[in-house]
Scaffold this motif. Structure first.
Motif, PDB file in Angstrom:
ATOM      1  N   THR A   1      56.775  18.361  13.196  1.00 25.52           N
ATOM      2  CA  THR A   1      57.449  18.056  14.126  1.00 25.52           C
ATOM      3  C   THR A   1      56.664  17.359  15.232  1.00 25.52           C
ATOM      4  O   THR A   1      56.868  15.989  15.619  1.00 25.52           O
ATOM      5  CB  THR A   1      58.340  19.252  13.715  1.00 25.52           C
ATOM      6  OG1 THR A   1      59.060  19.449  13.039  1.00 25.52           O
ATOM      7  CG2 THR A   1      59.303  17.946  14.929  1.00 25.52           C
TER       8      THR A   1
ATOM      9  N   GLU B   1      51.755  23.282  23.880  1.00 19.46           N
ATOM     10  CA  GLU B   1      52.208  24.373  22.624  1.00 19.46           C
ATOM     11  C   GLU B   1      51.679  25.934  23.111  1.00 19.46           C
ATOM     12  O   GLU B   1      50.796  25.541  23.239  1.00 19.46           O
ATOM     13  CB  GLU B   1      50.600  24.178  21.018  1.00 19.46           C
ATOM     14  CG  GLU B   1      50.654  24.827  20.248  1.00 19.46           C
ATOM     15  CD  GLU B   1      51.267  25.352  18.936  1.00 19.46           C
ATOM     16  OE1 GLU B   1      52.363  24.560  18.804  1.00 19.46           O
ATOM     17  OE2 GLU B   1      51.872  26.664  19.324  1.00 19.46           O
ATOM     18  N   ARG B   2      52.003  26.603  22.564  1.00 17.36           N
ATOM     19  CA  ARG B   2      51.699  28.096  22.854  1.00 17.36           C
ATOM     20  C   ARG B   2      50.849  28.819  22.472  1.00 17.36           C
ATOM     21  O   ARG B   2      49.672  29.098  23.420  1.00 17.36           O
ATOM     22  CB  ARG B   2      53.113  29.606  22.140  1.00 17.36           C
ATOM     23  CG  ARG B   2      53.463  30.914  22.671  1.00 17.36           C
ATOM     24  CD  ARG B   2      53.614  31.399  21.915  1.00 17.36           C
ATOM     25  NE  ARG B   2      54.972  31.006  21.215  1.00 17.36           N
ATOM     26  CZ  ARG B   2      56.143  31.509  22.294  1.00 17.36           C
ATOM     27  NH1 ARG B   2      55.936  32.364  22.775  1.00 17.36           N
ATOM     28  NH2 ARG B   2      57.177  31.246  21.388  1.00 17.36           N
TER      29      ARG B   2
ATOM     30  N   SER C   1      53.376  24.919   9.714  1.00 18.36           N
ATOM     31  CA  SER C   1      52.609  23.887   9.851  1.00 18.36           C
ATOM     32  C   SER C   1      51.542  24.317   9.130  1.00 18.36           C
ATOM     33  O   SER C   1      50.603  23.809   8.546  1.00 18.36           O
ATOM     34  CB  SER C   1      52.559  23.511  10.515  1.00 18.36           C
ATOM     35  OG  SER C   1      53.604  22.447  10.446  1.00 18.36           O
TER      36      SER C   1
ATOM     37  N   GLY D   1      52.733  25.800   1.882  1.00 21.02           N
ATOM     38  CA  GLY D   1      52.774  26.045   0.541  1.00 21.02           C
ATOM     39  C   GLY D   1      52.481  24.585   0.442  1.00 21.02           C
ATOM     40  O   GLY D   1      50.880  24.920  -0.745  1.00 21.02           O
TER      41      GLY D   1
ATOM     42  N   VAL E   1      56.213  27.383  26.789  1.00 22.01           N
ATOM     43  CA  VAL E   1      57.589  26.961  26.998  1.00 22.01           C
ATOM     44  C   VAL E   1      57.846  28.075  27.194  1.00 22.01           C
ATOM     45  O   VAL E   1      58.942  28.667  26.221  1.00 22.01           O
ATOM     46  CB  VAL E   1      57.387  25.567  26.995  1.00 22.01           C
ATOM     47  CG1 VAL E   1      59.226  25.178  27.208  1.00 22.01           C
ATOM     48  CG2 VAL E   1      56.733  24.390  26.488  1.00 22.01           C
TER      49      VAL E   1
ATOM     50  N   GLY F   1      62.874  25.369   3.866  1.00 16.76           N
ATOM     51  CA  GLY F   1      61.153  25.679   3.369  1.00 16.76           C
ATOM     52  C   GLY F   1      60.849  23.823   2.994  1.00 16.76           C
ATOM     53  O   GLY F   1      59.656  23.839   1.748  1.00 16.76           O
TER      54      GLY F   1
ATOM     55  N   VAL G   1      57.387  19.753   4.945  1.00 11.55           N
ATOM     56  CA  VAL G   1      56.183  19.094   5.238  1.00 11.55           C
ATOM     57  C   VAL G   1      56.130  17.670   4.978  1.00 11.55           C
ATOM     58  O   VAL G   1      55.413  16.976   6.086  1.00 11.55           O
ATOM     59  CB  VAL G   1      55.416  20.019   4.090  1.00 11.55           C
ATOM     60  CG1 VAL G   1      53.893  19.143   4.419  1.00 11.55           C
ATOM     61  CG2 VAL G   1      55.024  21.168   4.569  1.00 11.55           C
TER      62      VAL G   1
END
Ligand SMILES: Cc1cc2nc3c(=O)[nH]c(=O)nc-3n(C[C@H](O)[C@H](O)[C@H](O)COP(=O)(O)OP(=O)(O)OC[C@H]3O[C@@H](n4cnc5c(N)ncnc54)[C@H](O)[C@@H]3O)c2cc1C
Length: 459
Positions: free
Chosen positions: A40, A61-62, A70, A74, A214, A379, A382
């Protein structure tokens, strides 16, 4: 230090080391700050940077890009939405539901276009999805899915009903009575997709700071222990991890999905199983299962059914539920007896996905305070996250387009109930669906309670 390559089979087989990028080093300013480097966040950065190369875009990004769902999923890049066409039409009208489905069909093609244009080696195979029906109630649900598609004007070229021979020719499982087949899905190596996307946005001048948690998102600022990024636009792209952010505890419930992967299987085994076009596969049971044939000849197979954890907690040990891994292994043997108990499972993993109270994915942007978000894909993120990224780019740039008119734009899901109600409701729902599947396979009769529950959820 987290061993990122151990988080999934996929992260252990990416085409680069998972060395974290430099963290944020202090206060800074940007035009857009995005929290979360999953699909996203990165798709949003990608389309914004493509449309306006001069924008200063910072992604925080943590952990590392692809740490979340991501990098673990699957690998179905599908046109599926968590809400059915009927439920979408009930909420937003028939035309809006149809437009949304067309946009999702386009989305699968669009991801394929970017993957090729950016040279992302993510094992893209546009083989469609086959969903088997292996009991009378599953045949009913397969027929109902096709009937619903027809009611909304989608023909066999979008969703077809296969007889047993055609179904088995695609996926040679046991007890197959029928199947639905849609061409609108590609199998991907999900972690290579997200990592390749991170490199693609960097080539366009986007800055990604990794290992940068964050702690608070507020209008015009993303706050971290190392400093604050001030920007007129702040985007939340944190999906299953959202409840840990101040003020978002009840926005999304993290529900776990778990996966296993076999060792590479010999050609004779693949001759029996099929999936020659690397079709993704599932069946019409209630508690979702999903699988894909990987490029190196493994079967990567997953399912829901792990418990929801009190207080929407997300912890790394929740990724590993031996009971669920064992159930997945049994299901695989039941589907494909050629994968008897001796075929080794080499990898087991899992991760949290995000579920909104009304089961509806949404994307939105509030110009007045500059706050945007996307998620709640259950789910199906993607593909959907690509549509979200393109839509957010249009919304942020104040460009009204066909995408910004889609019904999920600025949809506000209700908040989840406070605990302990949330814990009771989510886990009771999971148990109901499980027992419905067990009863159906024992008696061959459809569970009315499960059908009612599904309807209540808006499926
Ligand atoms: C096992 C599994 C199988 C799945 N299978 C499929 C499938 O086959 N097809 C499909 O369509 N979907 C599938 N999904 C769902 C899909 O993976 C997700 O919907 C999608 O990856 C969501 O992308 P995202 O970027 O929104 O979230 P994520 O990939 O979860 O990314 C969120 C990122 O935000 C970061 N973050 C969170 N909080 C903070 C913070 N406070 N500060 C900084 N960074 C933060 C996280 O570390 C993470 O990297 C599956 C999910 C799982 C778990």
């Amino acid at each position: 230090m987290v061993a990122y390559q151990d988080l999934s089979y996929w992260l252990s087989t990416v085409d680069e080391p998972l060395t974290p990028r430099p963290p944020l080093a202090g206060d800074t300013v940007a035009d857009v700050v995005i929290v979360g480097a999953g699909y996203t966040g990165l798709w949003t950065a990608y389309y914004l940077a493509e449309a306006e190369p001069a924008l200063r875009i910072v992604v925080l990004e943590r952990q590392v890009a692809g740490f979340g769902a991501s990098g673990r999923n699957g690998g179905w890049c599908s046109a599926l939405l968590p809400t059915s066409l009927t439920a979408l039409a009930r909420r937003h009208g028939r035309d809006a539901a149809i437009a949304m489905q067309h946009a999702m069909h386009d989305t699968v093609r669009e991801v394929g276009r970017v993957v090729a244009a950016e040279g992302i080696d993510c094992h893209w195979s546009y083989g469609g999805t086959v969903v088997l029906a292996r009991s009378a109630p599953q045949v009913q649900r397969a027929r109902a899915a096709v009937a619903e598609a027809r009611q909304f004007g989608f023909g066999p070229e979008d969703l077809d009903l296969l007889g047993p021979a055609e179904a088995v020719a695609r996926c040679g499982a046991t007890g197959v009575r029928a199947a639905t087949y849609t061409p609108h899905c590609a199998a991907v190596h999900p972690a290579r997709l997200v990592r390749g996307l991170a490199r693609a946005v960097e080539r366009r001048g986007v800055t990604i700071h990794e290992r940068t948690p964050v702690t608070e998102i507020r209008p015009r600022a993303a706050v971290t222990p190392a400093g604050t990024v001030r920007a007129p636009v702040v985007i939340r792209a944190t999906e299953g991890y959202t409840p840990a952010l101040t003020g978002h505890r009840r926005a999304l419930a993290p529900v776990y999905s778990l996966m296993i992967a076999t060792e590479p299987l010999p050609d004779e085994t693949w001759a029996e199983i099929g999936l020659a076009e690397r079709e993704t596969f599932s069946d019409h049971r209630h508690v979702i299962i999903y699988g894909q044939r990987t490029v190196d000849g493994r079967l990567a197979f997953g399912g829901r059914g792990a418990p929801y954890h009190f207080g929407s907690r997300v912890r790394s040990d929740y990724d590993r539920e031996p009971r669920v891994f064992a159930a997945l292994r049994r299901t695989l043997g039941d589907l494909f007896p050629t994968l008897g108990p001796d075929v080794p499972v080499t990898h087991t993993w899992g991760g949290p996905l995000g579920v909104a109270r009304d089961w509806a994915a949404s994307v939105g942007y509030h110009r007045a305070d500059g706050l945007g978000w996307a998620g709640g894909y259950v789910g199906d993120g993607v593909g959907t996250s690509n549509l979200a990224g393109r839509t957010l780019a249009d919304l942020i740039r104040n460009e009204p387009t066909a995408l910004t008119r889609l019904p999920w734009v600025n949809h506000r899901s209700p908040r989840w109930e406070p605990e302990p109600l949330r814990w009771l409701a989510v886990n009771a729902g999971l148990r109901l669906m499980h027992s419905a599947d067990e009863r159906e396979s024992r008696t061959g009769r459809a569970s009315r309670r499960a059908a009612t529950f599904s309807r209540l959820l808006g499926h």
